[in-house]
Design a protein around this motif. Structure first.
Motif, PDB file in Angstrom:
ATOM      1  N   MET A 143       5.015  -2.266  -2.475  1.00  0.00           N
ATOM      2  CA  MET A 143       4.536  -1.452  -1.036  1.00  0.00           C
ATOM      3  C   MET A 143       5.077  -0.329  -1.088  1.00  0.00           C
ATOM      4  O   MET A 143       4.854   0.852  -0.795  1.00  0.00           O
ATOM      5  CB  MET A 143       4.398  -2.215  -0.037  1.00  0.00           C
ATOM      6  N   GLN A 144       6.683  -0.569  -1.236  1.00  0.00           N
ATOM      7  CA  GLN A 144       7.637   0.770  -1.231  1.00  0.00           C
ATOM      8  C   GLN A 144       7.347   1.803  -2.068  1.00  0.00           C
ATOM      9  O   GLN A 144       7.215   3.087  -1.859  1.00  0.00           O
ATOM     10  CB  GLN A 144       9.090   0.360  -1.401  1.00  0.00           C
ATOM     11  N   LYS A 145       6.959   1.550  -3.233  1.00  0.00           N
ATOM     12  CA  LYS A 145       6.646   2.326  -4.541  1.00  0.00           C
ATOM     13  C   LYS A 145       5.488   3.176  -4.400  1.00  0.00           C
ATOM     14  O   LYS A 145       5.174   4.205  -4.533  1.00  0.00           O
ATOM     15  CB  LYS A 145       7.012   1.761  -5.648  1.00  0.00           C
ATOM     16  N   TYR A 146       4.394   2.335  -4.103  1.00  0.00           N
ATOM     17  CA  TYR A 146       2.779   2.896  -4.491  1.00  0.00           C
ATOM     18  C   TYR A 146       2.073   2.883  -2.995  1.00  0.00           C
ATOM     19  O   TYR A 146       1.058   3.383  -3.258  1.00  0.00           O
ATOM     20  CB  TYR A 146       2.267   1.782  -5.253  1.00  0.00           C
ATOM     21  N   THR A 147       2.545   2.474  -2.025  1.00  0.00           N
ATOM     22  CA  THR A 147       1.576   2.747  -0.754  1.00  0.00           C
ATOM     23  C   THR A 147       2.254   3.537   0.362  1.00  0.00           C
ATOM     24  O   THR A 147       3.615   3.702   0.479  1.00  0.00           O
ATOM     25  CB  THR A 147       1.471   1.238  -0.074  1.00  0.00           C
ATOM     26  N   VAL A 148       1.659   3.936   1.198  1.00  0.00           N
ATOM     27  CA  VAL A 148       1.926   4.374   2.542  1.00  0.00           C
ATOM     28  C   VAL A 148       1.423   3.663   3.826  1.00  0.00           C
ATOM     29  O   VAL A 148       0.274   3.028   3.759  1.00  0.00           O
ATOM     30  CB  VAL A 148       1.663   5.858   2.642  1.00  0.00           C
ATOM     31  N   GLY A 149       2.335   3.340   4.940  1.00  0.00           N
ATOM     32  CA  GLY A 149       1.787   2.558   5.876  1.00  0.00           C
ATOM     33  C   GLY A 149       1.961   1.130   5.813  1.00  0.00           C
ATOM     34  O   GLY A 149       1.476   0.791   6.683  1.00  0.00           O
ATOM     35  N   HIS A 150       2.803   0.676   5.017  1.00  0.00           N
ATOM     36  CA  HIS A 150       2.804  -0.796   5.028  1.00  0.00           C
ATOM     37  C   HIS A 150       3.556  -1.406   6.221  1.00  0.00           C
ATOM     38  O   HIS A 150       3.261  -2.318   6.720  1.00  0.00           O
ATOM     39  CB  HIS A 150       3.385  -1.205   3.665  1.00  0.00           C
ATOM     40  N   LEU A 195     -11.723 -11.231   8.316  1.00  0.00           N
ATOM     41  CA  LEU A 195     -11.200 -11.896   7.407  1.00  0.00           C
ATOM     42  C   LEU A 195     -10.215 -11.541   6.672  1.00  0.00           C
ATOM     43  O   LEU A 195      -8.977 -12.229   6.442  1.00  0.00           O
ATOM     44  CB  LEU A 195     -12.219 -12.618   6.521  1.00  0.00           C
ATOM     45  N   ALA A 196     -10.201 -10.332   5.969  1.00  0.00           N
ATOM     46  CA  ALA A 196      -9.167  -9.501   5.314  1.00  0.00           C
ATOM     47  C   ALA A 196      -7.834  -9.347   6.164  1.00  0.00           C
ATOM     48  O   ALA A 196      -6.891  -9.709   5.772  1.00  0.00           O
ATOM     49  CB  ALA A 196      -9.781  -8.248   4.674  1.00  0.00           C
ATOM     50  N   LEU A 197      -8.069  -9.057   7.499  1.00  0.00           N
ATOM     51  CA  LEU A 197      -6.856  -8.724   8.318  1.00  0.00           C
ATOM     52  C   LEU A 197      -6.030 -10.204   8.633  1.00  0.00           C
ATOM     53  O   LEU A 197      -5.260 -10.460   8.781  1.00  0.00           O
ATOM     54  CB  LEU A 197      -7.387  -8.150   9.618  1.00  0.00           C
ATOM     55  N   GLY A 198      -7.069 -11.094   8.624  1.00  0.00           N
ATOM     56  CA  GLY A 198      -6.306 -12.591   8.944  1.00  0.00           C
ATOM     57  C   GLY A 198      -5.720 -12.794   7.591  1.00  0.00           C
ATOM     58  O   GLY A 198      -4.586 -13.347   7.835  1.00  0.00           O
ATOM     59  N   LEU A 199      -6.173 -12.725   6.403  1.00  0.00           N
ATOM     60  CA  LEU A 199      -5.277 -12.967   5.149  1.00  0.00           C
ATOM     61  C   LEU A 199      -4.152 -12.250   5.165  1.00  0.00           C
ATOM     62  O   LEU A 199      -3.188 -12.979   4.929  1.00  0.00           O
ATOM     63  CB  LEU A 199      -6.198 -12.668   4.050  1.00  0.00           C
ATOM     64  N   MET A 200      -4.393 -10.833   5.629  1.00  0.00           N
ATOM     65  CA  MET A 200      -3.080 -10.169   5.726  1.00  0.00           C
ATOM     66  C   MET A 200      -1.695 -10.726   6.462  1.00  0.00           C
ATOM     67  O   MET A 200      -0.812 -10.590   6.464  1.00  0.00           O
ATOM     68  CB  MET A 200      -3.242  -8.522   5.873  1.00  0.00           C
ATOM     69  N   ASN A 201      -2.443 -11.015   7.646  1.00  0.00           N
ATOM     70  CA  ASN A 201      -1.510 -11.802   8.654  1.00  0.00           C
ATOM     71  C   ASN A 201      -0.680 -12.543   7.939  1.00  0.00           C
ATOM     72  O   ASN A 201       0.639 -12.796   8.089  1.00  0.00           O
ATOM     73  CB  ASN A 201      -2.464 -12.113   9.976  1.00  0.00           C
ATOM     74  N   VAL A 202      -1.411 -13.738   7.410  1.00  0.00           N
ATOM     75  CA  VAL A 202      -0.823 -14.865   6.915  1.00  0.00           C
ATOM     76  C   VAL A 202       0.147 -14.183   5.573  1.00  0.00           C
ATOM     77  O   VAL A 202       1.473 -14.642   5.367  1.00  0.00           O
ATOM     78  CB  VAL A 202      -1.809 -15.824   6.162  1.00  0.00           C
ATOM     79  N   LEU A 203      -0.259 -13.362   4.916  1.00  0.00           N
ATOM     80  CA  LEU A 203       0.690 -12.905   3.548  1.00  0.00           C
ATOM     81  C   LEU A 203       1.908 -12.280   4.279  1.00  0.00           C
ATOM     82  O   LEU A 203       2.946 -12.597   3.416  1.00  0.00           O
ATOM     83  CB  LEU A 203      -0.213 -12.008   2.940  1.00  0.00           C
ATOM     84  N   PHE A 204       1.798 -11.350   5.199  1.00  0.00           N
ATOM     85  CA  PHE A 204       2.980 -10.800   5.772  1.00  0.00           C
ATOM     86  C   PHE A 204       3.916 -12.076   6.421  1.00  0.00           C
ATOM     87  O   PHE A 204       5.033 -12.028   6.120  1.00  0.00           O
ATOM     88  CB  PHE A 204       2.585 -10.000   6.890  1.00  0.00           C
ATOM     89  N   GLU A 205       3.260 -12.901   7.249  1.00  0.00           N
ATOM     90  CA  GLU A 205       4.075 -13.964   8.102  1.00  0.00           C
ATOM     91  C   GLU A 205       4.788 -14.833   7.126  1.00  0.00           C
ATOM     92  O   GLU A 205       5.919 -15.062   7.286  1.00  0.00           O
ATOM     93  CB  GLU A 205       3.274 -14.755   8.744  1.00  0.00           C
ATOM     94  N   GLN A 206       4.097 -15.157   5.932  1.00  0.00           N
ATOM     95  CA  GLN A 206       4.674 -16.182   5.108  1.00  0.00           C
ATOM     96  C   GLN A 206       5.622 -15.507   3.890  1.00  0.00           C
ATOM     97  O   GLN A 206       6.013 -15.976   2.978  1.00  0.00           O
ATOM     98  CB  GLN A 206       3.540 -17.049   4.360  1.00  0.00           C
ATOM     99  N   GLY A 207       5.838 -13.991   3.942  1.00  0.00           N
ATOM    100  CA  GLY A 207       6.367 -13.299   2.846  1.00  0.00           C
ATOM    101  C   GLY A 207       5.871 -13.413   1.590  1.00  0.00           C
ATOM    102  O   GLY A 207       6.427 -13.624   0.507  1.00  0.00           O
ATOM    103  N   LEU A 208       4.726 -13.232   1.634  1.00  0.00           N
ATOM    104  CA  LEU A 208       3.768 -13.545   0.313  1.00  0.00           C
ATOM    105  C   LEU A 208       3.251 -12.080  -0.046  1.00  0.00           C
ATOM    106  O   LEU A 208       2.532 -12.028  -1.121  1.00  0.00           O
ATOM    107  CB  LEU A 208       2.483 -14.437   0.396  1.00  0.00           C
ATOM    108  N   THR A 209       3.875 -11.198   0.418  1.00  0.00           N
ATOM    109  CA  THR A 209       3.792  -9.843   0.046  1.00  0.00           C
ATOM    110  C   THR A 209       4.707  -9.345  -1.054  1.00  0.00           C
ATOM    111  O   THR A 209       5.713  -9.735  -1.054  1.00  0.00           O
ATOM    112  CB  THR A 209       3.937  -8.832   1.374  1.00  0.00           C
ATOM    113  N   ASP A 210       4.475  -8.116  -1.650  1.00  0.00           N
ATOM    114  CA  ASP A 210       5.416  -7.383  -2.679  1.00  0.00           C
ATOM    115  C   ASP A 210       5.875  -6.345  -2.029  1.00  0.00           C
ATOM    116  O   ASP A 210       5.401  -5.115  -2.258  1.00  0.00           O
ATOM    117  CB  ASP A 210       4.548  -7.216  -3.896  1.00  0.00           C
ATOM    118  N   GLU A 211       7.156  -6.440  -1.379  1.00  0.00           N
ATOM    119  CA  GLU A 211       7.851  -5.226  -1.071  1.00  0.00           C
ATOM    120  C   GLU A 211       8.306  -4.266  -2.004  1.00  0.00           C
ATOM    121  O   GLU A 211       7.980  -3.055  -1.273  1.00  0.00           O
ATOM    122  CB  GLU A 211       9.149  -5.834  -0.210  1.00  0.00           C
ATOM    123  N   ALA A 212       8.666  -4.580  -2.861  1.00  0.00           N
ATOM    124  CA  ALA A 212       8.837  -3.366  -3.877  1.00  0.00           C
ATOM    125  C   ALA A 212       7.532  -2.641  -4.277  1.00  0.00           C
ATOM    126  O   ALA A 212       7.716  -1.337  -4.300  1.00  0.00           O
ATOM    127  CB  ALA A 212       9.542  -3.825  -5.207  1.00  0.00           C
TER     128      ALA A 212
END
Ligand code: SF4
Length: 687
Positions: A247-254, A228-245
């Motif tokens: 992810m760039q600053k605080y994450t690895v592997g996005h 379910l979490a992966l499905g939610l991530m799928n929609v979030l990426f597909e719909q541009g509901l992610t925070d790119e800035a």
């Protein structure tokens, strides 16, 4: 306090519950007559649960063990004779010495957990004793090991959103935790948020009290949380509901994660989880558009074969949406901001065998019956393994071994205590000095004795001190008072959050807030290998785990893509979450708590009941290859078809086999060697 016959005295709840409530004990003529909440406590604010409101019944229960005893009947029969403490200590130390000399000290095993959360008793004098003895060590992974490990691969440390911040969220997702029964003050804080307009979503396999309280309940098949979490991530990426800035600053592997989740389409995830495709999209949009979304990750989703990955997958959601920068946003699994100087408490230098045998507590039955180097002596305290450990029938066969010498230290004649050779009476927390931290809020508490010991009971500290001195161990170490131990535990912790938490401050104020100044730079210094949130984890790859969050079906269980078929002899998934009025196996023997829970039930979906000709209130047998128990059916639509639920860890009743862990497996989870209580399959029939 102990000398004052009448008055109201501060205390802390000793139970394994995140809330760690401040209490007030009302005393008359030397006895506690009322247990109430302490209104001055900044987080729990005077509210406590029913369990503990009725705690005096437990403290003064007529069946409380009063003095040491020696077994005179058969193992499990529960027949004992009274002996003195001197005799008990002589017998135990004599046996431990002879077992050590004949078979080696690692033939002795302590078995304990957090039946009482006091640090001195379960991570202190007891550890010193078993270190000096050179006993085998217990891997204590029965509770939150899988989830903590999954969280740490992602976030580095078990630290998340602070409780009081959650009232600022406008979306609260309670994922796999029945917090109305197990974290009631989070409910209070969520209610504050709700009054300001927040929506509360509950994701669970069971329409429990929390699901009924929430605004939107999303049921799913057990163990499919990661999908379910992966499905939610799928929609979030597909719909541009992610925070790119973010992810760039605080994450690895996005970028790798973005590619990876493309295969978890809502259509596929709906098939796996049983959650409708439209609901997956709706939830993802709600989450992605929230101003501040908080996820409370409960214990439920981690007690599976894939439990670590379930938690890791959910933990990625606030990272891809930048929720960590929003007040009230983020997530919490457990909040372990507090820590003590464990070397000062446990004295590891006393151990002459620095790499002893380690026995996983979830596999105690197997260890007792099959270990190459047999366990010859055991000491059980702050735990009731015949009720709480998985695969209980096997555990019971292990404890029944005639050649096993068993000591149990407890308040009551538990199912485990009946197998003791020497049974010792334990103090309740209100009779002893100890130190308590919370795994949810930021307050450290001191408990000092409020009442005189019941009978001849002793605290863990007193017991292991007596044993250590009788063994001839260093009197300076084994003669330390609780106050000296606390002072040592709070010195040189190496933890900046502990600044200002001292014995003196605790004696003056009873509870002291952690220094939360370092929390401001939490995201800048994550203790992961990269220092960032690891959506992709090299460390996991090195251990043979998928480096990206990945759904893996249960070893024992079904999902929508792999449903039970005609050849499956145990076609139902069996889950045994907590009930409202017990805490694990504590309170299962007090009449008031039993009355509040009525009886051990099996909740079964109408479709599954009809197929078996089962009606409401029928006596039913539930079984699999590990065991067989008897429960009373409650036909209910609280779960999806194919899942049955029995809440609460009841002890075996008068002639009735009702211990749910007779049916659970001792398989270990994908991460952290945790318990897999909820990955079990059964069949049910009318009795
Ligand atoms: S069990 Fe939990 S909610 Fe109840 S009094 Fe103890 S800490 Fe508070």
């Amino acid at each position: 306090m102990i000398d004052q016959e009448n008055g109201v005295f501060p205390a802390v709840c000793p139970l394994d519950c995140p809330d760690t409530c401040g209490l007030l004990l009302h005393k008359e003529n030397g006895r506690i007559v009322k247990v109430a909440g302490n209104p001055d406590h900044p987080i729990t604010k005077g509210a406590i649960c029913n369990k503990v409101r009725n705690m005096a019944e437990r403290v003064y229960h007529p069946e409380r063990l009063q003095y040491p005893m020696r077994r005179v009947g058969a193992k499990g029969e529960g027949k004992f004779e009274r002996i003195s403490w001197d005799e008990a200590i002589d017998e135990i130390t004599g046996k431990f010495k002879s077992v050590s000399e004949t078979y080696g000290s690692e033939s002795i095993l302590p078995y304990s957990f957090y039946g009482n959360m006091g640090i001195l008793g379960v991570d202190g004098m007891d550890r010193r004793f078993f270190n000096a003895l050179g006993a085998s060590m217990l891997e204590q992974t029965i509770c939150n090991a899988a989830g903590n490990t999954g969280w740490k691969y992602t976030m580095g440390a078990n630290r998340g959103t602070l409780p009081e911040d959650t009232e600022h969220a406008d979306l609260i997702v309670i994922w796999g935790g029945n917090i109305v029964s197990t974290n009631m003050h989070q409910v209070v804080l969520a209610e504050k948020a709700r009054k300001k307009g927040a929506q509360i979503v509950v994701i669970d396999v069971h329409r429990n009290r929390t699901a009924q309280w929430g605004d939107w309940f999303i049921p799913l098949y057990p163990g499919t949380d990661s999908a379910l979490a992966l499905g939610l991530m799928n929609v979030l990426f597909e719909q541009g509901l992610t925070d790119e800035a973010f992810m760039q600053k605080y994450t690895v592997g996005h970028e790798a994660l973005r590619d990876h989740v493309r295969s978890y389409t809502p259509e596929r995830v709906a098939r796996i989880t049983g959650v409708p495709e439209t609901d997956i999209v709706k939830l993802a949009e709600l989450y992605g558009k929230a101003q501040a979304a908080h996820i409370h990750i409960g214990n439920g989703l981690q007690h599976h074969d894939n439990g670590g990955m379930n938690v890791r997958s959910v933990a990625c959601l606030p990272a891809i949406t930048g929720q960590w920068l929003k007040r009230g946003g983020g997530a919490v699994r457990t909040n372990s901001y507090a820590s003590t100087n464990s070397d000062a408490l446990e004295r590891p230098e006393l151990r002459s065998n620095p790499e002893p045998r380690v026995v996983n507590m979830n596999r105690i039955g197997e260890a007792l019956l099959e270990a190459e180097q047999p366990i010859r002596a055991m000491m059980v305290y702050c735990s009731n393994p015949l009720v709480v450990a998985p695969d209980t029938e096997r555990v019971e066969r292990g404890f029944a071994r005639e050649d096993l010498f068993t000591v149990v230290h407890d308040l009551f004649m538990t199912d485990t205590a009946k197998y003791a050779d020497i049974l010792l009476p334990a103090k309740s927390s209100f009779e002893a000095t100890d130190l308590y931290t919370s795994y949810w809020h930021q307050y450290v508490h001191l408990q000092e004795p409020v009442i005189a010991p019941v009978g001849e009971s002793k605290s863990n500290v007193e017991l292991f001190s007596l044993l250590g001195l009788a063994m001839g161990y260093d009197p300076e170490i084994f003669g330390e008072t609780p106050e000296q131990m606390i002072a040592g535990a709070l010195t040189d912790t190496g933890n900046p959050y502990m600044n200002g938490v001292t014995l003196e401050a605790l004696q003056e104020h009873r509870f002291v807030k952690l220094d939360m100044a370092p929390h401001a730079s939490y995201l800048e210094q994550l203790p992961t290998p990269s220092g960032k949130i690891e959506l992709f984890s090299e460390a996991m790859a090195e251990r043979g785990l998928p480096p990206l969050p990945t759904y893996r079906a249960l070893v024992e269980g079904y999902d929508g893509e792999h449903p039970a078929g005609p050849d499956d002899v145990h076609p139902l998934m069996f889950l045994s979450p907590p009930n409202h009025n017990f805490l694990n196996s504590s309170f299962a023997n007090t009449e008031k708590h039993q009355r509040m829970e009525k009886m051990p039930m099996l909740q079964i979906h109408p479709e599954d009941a009809a197929r078996r000709n089962i009606q409401d209130s029928d006596a039913v047998v539930v079984w699999n290859e590990r065991g067989r128990i008897e429960l009373t059916a409650k036909v209910s639509e609280a779960m999806l078809p194919g899942t049955v639920i029995s809440q609460g860890l009841w002890w075996d009743g008068s002639g009735r086999k009702q211990r749910v862990n007779s049916l659970t497996s001792n398989r270990l989870s994908d991460m952290g060697n945790g318990a897999t209580f909820f990955s079990a399959t059964v069949e049910v029939k009318r009795q």
